[in-house]
Design a protein around this motif. Structure first.
Motif, short mmCIF file in Angstrom:
data_model
loop_
_atom_site.label_atom_id
_atom_site.label_comp_id
_atom_site.label_asym_id
_atom_site.label_seq_id
_atom_site.Cartn_x
_atom_site.Cartn_y
_atom_site.Cartn_z
N ASN A 80 0.63 -1.24 0.06
CA ASN A 80 0.06 0.11 0.04
C ASN A 80 0.85 1.19 -0.23
O ASN A 80 0.47 2.23 0.88
CB ASN A 80 -0.88 0.00 1.35
N ALA A 81 1.98 1.26 -0.81
CA ALA A 81 2.58 2.41 -0.87
C ALA A 81 3.29 2.85 0.29
O ALA A 81 2.91 4.05 0.74
CB ALA A 81 1.91 3.50 -1.71
N GLY A 82 4.26 2.12 1.01
CA GLY A 82 4.93 2.56 2.00
C GLY A 82 5.66 3.79 1.94
O GLY A 82 5.90 4.62 1.00
N THR A 83 6.39 4.15 3.20
CA THR A 83 7.06 5.48 3.34
C THR A 83 8.43 5.33 3.40
O THR A 83 9.28 6.24 3.66
CB THR A 83 6.66 6.15 4.48
N LEU A 84 9.11 3.97 3.11
CA LEU A 84 10.41 3.84 3.37
C LEU A 84 11.52 4.76 2.59
O LEU A 84 12.58 5.24 3.03
CB LEU A 84 10.65 2.11 3.23
N GLY A 85 10.99 4.90 1.38
CA GLY A 85 11.58 5.80 0.52
C GLY A 85 11.90 7.21 0.83
O GLY A 85 12.77 8.01 0.29
N ARG A 86 10.83 7.55 1.58
CA ARG A 86 10.94 9.02 2.26
C ARG A 86 12.17 9.24 3.23
O ARG A 86 12.30 10.36 3.57
CB ARG A 86 9.55 9.42 2.73
N ARG A 87 12.63 8.26 3.76
CA ARG A 87 13.53 8.25 4.99
C ARG A 87 14.96 8.31 4.72
O ARG A 87 15.91 8.30 5.54
CB ARG A 87 13.20 6.98 6.20
N VAL A 88 15.15 8.59 3.11
CA VAL A 88 16.61 8.63 2.86
C VAL A 88 16.31 9.63 1.52
O VAL A 88 15.62 9.82 1.03
CB VAL A 88 17.14 7.21 2.28
N THR A 253 10.28 12.98 13.68
CA THR A 253 10.11 14.08 12.73
C THR A 253 9.60 13.05 11.59
O THR A 253 9.01 13.72 10.71
CB THR A 253 11.21 14.66 12.45
N GLY A 254 10.11 11.95 11.27
CA GLY A 254 9.54 10.89 10.35
C GLY A 254 10.25 11.49 8.91
O GLY A 254 9.96 11.16 7.90
N GLY A 255 11.34 12.17 9.01
CA GLY A 255 12.06 12.61 8.01
C GLY A 255 13.28 11.76 7.56
O GLY A 255 13.32 10.74 7.78
N GLU A 256 14.23 12.30 7.01
CA GLU A 256 15.21 11.59 6.22
C GLU A 256 16.06 11.11 7.48
O GLU A 256 16.43 11.81 8.57
CB GLU A 256 16.28 12.35 5.55
N PHE A 257 16.22 9.81 7.57
CA PHE A 257 17.17 9.29 8.70
C PHE A 257 18.47 9.33 8.61
O PHE A 257 19.23 8.75 7.62
CB PHE A 257 16.53 7.64 8.94
#
Length: 314
Positions: A80-88, A253-257
């Protein structure tokens, strides 16, 4: 080169913490550097969103990438289109679906690298596809993806969705060597993790659940919380090890890790988590008498180790 750790005769159930001293840290790093001659598959899962599943995937993968002399990859296995790619920080717009489409032309690591982005730790991230549910990753596609990545990466982490009955989750559970169950100190976050373990036991994955590691992420804000000691006691009776991760602004924050931006106590907790997970590298996957296929000789390296009964009352 670090000395080769003694063979492990079995996994111990416990809440894991290696303490703060240099000696304890070296013990943890030695466990993480367990020699690994085959692709090891880690799945991070929970029935609930918002329990730190993706943060756990990034942090665990980053510690492994920093500590091991191996390539480590984390993939977005959420249909369901996860958010892992937004963390890098993105280095490509490619997704899981693009890599699967190009699979016939993949012959080596550099062919895969075109589809990934890299975190500061060296962890590589394969983003999920945007758009509607499905995103092209069903159980059969997941099997093909893991086979492809396993030929190039000694450790593969999957950041899964919340639907345990989805077809893709069947593929995840079929192939996982180690489960990491995400929980929080909130009643909802802890209960969902407990329900995840119960569901696994009721659907033929009891041994995998018993060998899992639960990571409890501390949260702040309104809502009813459960004491960390109660959570440790609860989950330690149901899985192999428990790690408590303190609250950290960088995670919230949920931003880049970036592993370097975590507080020292948080980094320490994720080092403990990586060590606990690494103990599973010495044990065959539940339900099998064999290990996954060995990696080519030039890719085998010495690999670069927790604190939960209140849930019974909620």
């Amino acid at each position: 080169m670090a000395p080769r750790p003694a063979p492990q005769r079995g996994l111990r159930k416990r809440a894991l913490s290696f303490g703060q001293g240099q000696k304890e840290r070296l013990r943890a790093e030695s466990a993480i550097r367990t020699p690994l001659l085959r692709s090891f598959r880690i799945a991070v899962l929970s029935l609930k969103d918002g329990v730190g599943k993706t943060s756990t995937t990034m942090a665990l993968g980053s510690v492994l990438a920093e500590a091991r002399n191996d390539r480590i990859i984390a993939l977005d296995a959420d249909p369901n289109a996860g958010t892992l790619g937004r963390r890098v920080r993105p280095q490509t717009t490619a997704t899981v679906r693009d890599l699967l489409a190009a699979a016939p032309s993949i012959n080596g690591y550099m062919d895969v690298r075109r589809f990934t982005s890299q975190a500061p730790s060296g962890l590589e991230v394969l983003a999920g596809g945007p758009g509607p549910a499905g995103a092209g990753l069903d159980g059969e596609a997941y099997h093909r993806l893991i086979e492809l990545l396993g030929n190039q990466f000694p450790v593969v982490l999957s950041d899964t969705g919340t639907g345990l009955t989805q077809d893709s989750m069947g593929g995840v559970l079929d192939l996982a060597d180690q489960l990491v169950v995400a929980a929080t100190t909130s009643v909802d976050g802890a209960s969902s993790a407990s329900s995840t373990l119960e569901w696994l036991g009721a659907h033929g994955h009891g041994e995998l659940a018993r060998r899992s590691v639960t990571v409890v992420s501390a949260i702040r804000g309104p809502g009813r919380l459960v004491g960390e000691a109660d959570l440790v006691a609860h989950f330690a009776a149901r899985c192999r090890a428990v790690v408590v991760v303190p609250f950290d602004e960088h995670l919230s924050t949920g931003g880049e890790f970036d592993l370097a931006k975590l507080r020292p106590r948080t980094r320490r907790a994720y080092l403990d988590l990586a060590a606990a997970v690494s103990e599973g590298m010495a044990v065959p996957r539940p339900g099998t008498d064999h290990r996954p296929a060995a990696l080519p000789p030039d890719r085998s390296h010495p690999a670069p180790v927790l604190r939960p009964a209140a849930l019974d009352r909620v």
